[in-house]
Each structure stands twice: as C-alpha cells, then as structure tokens.
Design an enzyme around this catalytic site. Structure first.
Site, PDB file in Angstrom:
ATOM      1  N   HIS A 103      18.811  17.460  -0.214  1.00  0.00           N
ATOM      2  CA  HIS A 103      18.379  18.638  -0.179  1.00  0.00           C
ATOM      3  C   HIS A 103      17.234  19.466   0.450  1.00  0.00           C
ATOM      4  O   HIS A 103      17.000  20.030  -0.048  1.00  0.00           O
ATOM      5  CB  HIS A 103      18.769  19.411  -1.000  1.00  0.00           C
ATOM      6  CG  HIS A 103      19.529  21.358  -0.858  1.00  0.00           C
ATOM      7  ND1 HIS A 103      21.221  21.563  -1.655  1.00  0.00           N
ATOM      8  CD2 HIS A 103      19.092  21.901   0.062  1.00  0.00           C
ATOM      9  CE1 HIS A 103      21.371  22.714  -1.387  1.00  0.00           C
ATOM     10  NE2 HIS A 103      20.640  22.447  -0.348  1.00  0.00           N
ATOM     11  N   ASP A 142      22.712  15.668   3.185  1.00  0.00           N
ATOM     12  CA  ASP A 142      22.016  16.278   2.667  1.00  0.00           C
ATOM     13  C   ASP A 142      21.992  16.626   1.316  1.00  0.00           C
ATOM     14  O   ASP A 142      20.975  17.652   0.819  1.00  0.00           O
ATOM     15  CB  ASP A 142      21.061  17.136   3.687  1.00  0.00           C
ATOM     16  CG  ASP A 142      19.605  17.832   3.855  1.00  0.00           C
ATOM     17  OD1 ASP A 142      18.669  17.172   2.764  1.00  0.00           O
ATOM     18  OD2 ASP A 142      19.243  19.264   3.653  1.00  0.00           O
ATOM     19  N   ARG A 168      27.309  22.364   2.376  1.00  0.00           N
ATOM     20  CA  ARG A 168      27.273  22.336   0.532  1.00  0.00           C
ATOM     21  C   ARG A 168      28.606  20.580   0.404  1.00  0.00           C
ATOM     22  O   ARG A 168      28.868  20.291   1.297  1.00  0.00           O
ATOM     23  CB  ARG A 168      28.123  23.341   0.272  1.00  0.00           C
ATOM     24  CG  ARG A 168      27.565  24.510   0.035  1.00  0.00           C
ATOM     25  CD  ARG A 168      27.079  25.059  -0.721  1.00  0.00           C
ATOM     26  NE  ARG A 168      25.963  26.227  -0.400  1.00  0.00           N
ATOM     27  CZ  ARG A 168      25.431  26.836   0.331  1.00  0.00           C
ATOM     28  NH1 ARG A 168      24.160  25.696   1.023  1.00  0.00           N
ATOM     29  NH2 ARG A 168      24.692  27.735   0.070  1.00  0.00           N
ATOM     30  N   GLU A 218      24.752  18.179  -7.206  1.00  0.00           N
ATOM     31  CA  GLU A 218      23.535  18.369  -7.621  1.00  0.00           C
ATOM     32  C   GLU A 218      22.629  18.268  -8.748  1.00  0.00           C
ATOM     33  O   GLU A 218      22.529  19.709  -9.179  1.00  0.00           O
ATOM     34  CB  GLU A 218      22.361  19.227  -6.639  1.00  0.00           C
ATOM     35  CG  GLU A 218      23.426  18.767  -4.783  1.00  0.00           C
ATOM     36  CD  GLU A 218      22.880  18.830  -3.609  1.00  0.00           C
ATOM     37  OE1 GLU A 218      21.624  20.112  -4.004  1.00  0.00           O
ATOM     38  OE2 GLU A 218      23.288  19.349  -2.834  1.00  0.00           O
ATOM     39  N   GLY A 266      17.047  21.004   3.485  1.00  0.00           N
ATOM     40  CA  GLY A 266      17.038  21.460   4.857  1.00  0.00           C
ATOM     41  C   GLY A 266      16.393  22.252   5.341  1.00  0.00           C
ATOM     42  O   GLY A 266      15.902  22.392   6.769  1.00  0.00           O
TER      43      GLY A 266
END
Length: 334
Positions: free
Chosen positions: A285, A262, A238, A267, A287
């Site tokens: 982001h 990432d 996070r 965001e 993942g």
C-alpha cells in the site's frame, strides 16, 4: 486559544511540526493502528480528528467525541472509512486529500504493471538466491507492453495519470467510468459504458476506482473470467473491490498470467495464499508513499482546516454537504 487536535497516525516530521504550531496537538506516538474504541478514548476533548484510511471513524466514535468534535481530516482521497451520514447528521465537517497524489499513485500502477508483465518478483528472487544459471533465450519470458490493450476501471485523476504514462509504453487505452469523459480528458481512449465490456477488451486490467460499499467484491469470479486468457490484473484502489478467491483461482489456473497488487482486503492481514504465488507482485500500500506527496497531502489538510476556521469552504471539504453533492465513486474522482 488553539483548537485541540488528535493525530491517529504519525505524519511526516514536517507536517507534524506545522500541526503543533497551529493546534494543541496530541498524537499516537507509537503509530500503532487504533481501533474505534481507542480512538474515542484517546481523542477525548478533541475538536479536530486527524486520521488516515486505516482508521474506522464510525458513528459511535463521533458520538463519543461530541459535543467538541468539529472536523475530521483524513490523509487519503477515499473516505469510505468514515461514516459520512453520521458526520453530516452531527454537523461534523470532513476533509480529504484529492488531486495531490495522482502522480505518485500512477507511478506505482506502472511499477505493478511492469513487474507483473515482466515477472519482476521471480527475476529478483532468482538473482538474490544465487539460482541464476546465466542468460538463456527462453528464461523468464514475460509479456511486452507495446500494442497491448490496457483497461482502466475508474478514469478519475489517478486513472488519467496512469493513462498518460501507459501511452508512453505503447499501450492502447480503454476505460470505464460512470460517465464518459470529455474529449480533451479522454485523449483518444476508448470508452466502455459497461464494466463487463471493458474487462473483455483488457489484456491488462487496472483497478483505479475508489472504494465504497457499492463496489465491494465487484471484481468477482464472473468478471475475472471475462479478462482474456493470459491477461494481467493490477489493483491500486481498494483491496475489497477484488474477490480474493476469484483472483487467486485465476492466478493458479493461469487464466491470468500475473497480477500486481498494492492494496488488499483486511490489510495488513492479507490472504496468505498470495505469498505462495510466483505470478503475483506485491507492494505494501505504497501508492502515495513519496516525501513530496505525503507532505502535499498534509498541507492540503492544514489549509483546509485553516479555511474552515476562517469561515470559508475549502475545496477538499466533503461534509456537511447534501449527499447528492458528493461525487459518485466513478465520477471523476479517484
């Protein structure tokens, strides 16, 4: 009669088709991020609310959707975007998607480790821009992985999947968890009972702990300073676990040679200073962003909702349970 459901973000076509077969489904067609007040307005009358980690589902949203709302299903492992206490108080059941995204997230962790250590962003830019003068013996020298110490903060399923892949690159595994793993899960990794000890041992430090209010800002100036000079930091967890000022300062001063990120605070409005740094490799982001994983996550929610409808307790149920039954963020669930 089918339950009414509202889908806050677009899922894969295959999962949306399955949802339409099972629910009276309304959805956010343009996939724009909905603020809480808009979720409450557009999901009015829904018995099932399908969300992702990008939506804030607070007590006000839940109250606005009463008395109809029975379940919230989030396409994520983390659930810090949902007010769990409010859900429990209102008897709303919450489902999430553990287990199925571990491999995809571990792949991205290794992508970030490799690109940070081997200067992937700079190399790509050199070739694309036409600035590459040809091979040179000291050009873009980076950090080799073999024999280095990799520290993993959060040794849940994702952390263990990272460790499995990292061992194949010759990395020595260290980790910190709230509790030590059993030997068969530890697989020879070195346990540190304090985060500060792990940081001091980590030439490459990977954040794989799930988020939560108790961990926000935990990787601050003091803790980044504990990473050995020239080290690398990677975050797939996070964004708000990292203090941006601390990380950017360490990258500028070269206390850290590189980072791979990432996830970010706020965001998609990330700190713009990251864009100006050559020694940070950035991904948006992604993942769990494989076809297989996103479909598996969707199916886990569908099966969980079907189990609830049949009066059963699905494995991916978070609430309502007693709060002490919900795992601590560092206790085996990533």
């Amino acid at each position: 009669m089918m339950q009414k459901a509202f889908l806050c973000r677009r899922f894969t076509a295959a999962i949306e088709a399955e949802l339409r077969e099972r629910f009276d489904l309304s959805l956010n067609e343009d996939d724009a991020l909905l603020p809480p007040v808009e979720i409450a307005r557009r999901a009015a009358g829904a018995e099932v609310l399908l969300v992702t980690a990008t939506e804030v589902v607070d007590a006000e949203v839940m109250r606005a959707l009463q008395p109809g709302l029975k379940a919230i299903a989030t396409l994520s492992v983390g659930y810090d975007h949902i007010d769990m206490a409010a859900a429990q108080a209102m008897g709303i059941q919450v489902l999430h998607t553990p287990d199925v995204l571990s491999n995809a997230c571990a792949e991205i962790a290794m992508l970030l480790v490799l690109n940070a250590c081997r200067r992937g962003y700079e190399a790509d830019r050199m070739v694309r821009s036409g600035a590459w003068p040809g091979w040179g013996p000291t050009q873009l020298l980076g950090l080799g992985l073999t024999g280095r110490r990799l520290g993993i903060f959060g040794m849940g399923r994702i952390g263990r999947a990272i460790a499995t892949r990292a061992r194949a690159f010759g990395l020595e595994i260290h980790y910190h968890n709230r509790t030590r793993l059993a030997p068969e899960l530890e697989q020879g990794a070195t346990y540190h009972d304090a985060l500060d000890g792990l940081l001091a041992a980590s030439e490459i430090f990977v954040v794989a702990a799930p988020g939560g209010p108790g961990l926000a800002g935990i990787i601050d100036h003091e803790r980044i300073a504990r990473i050995p000079a020239g080290g690398v930091l990677v975050n797939i967890s996070r964004g708000d676990l990292i203090n941006d000022d601390a990380l950017i300062g360490a990258l500028k001063s070269k206390h850290l040679s590189a980072a791979g990120l990432d996830v970010f605070a706020n965001e998609p409005a990330i700190d713009p200073r990251y864009r100006a740094l050559d020694n940070v490799f950035l991904t948006p982001h992604i993942g769990s962003a494989t076809h297989e994983t996103r479909n598996a996550m969707g199916w886990l929610l569908i099966r969980g909702l079907e189990a609830l409808a049949d009066g059963k307790v699905p494995e991916n149920l978070l609430s309502p349970r007693r709060s002490e039954d919900i795992p601590h963020p560092l206790q085996g669930r990533a």
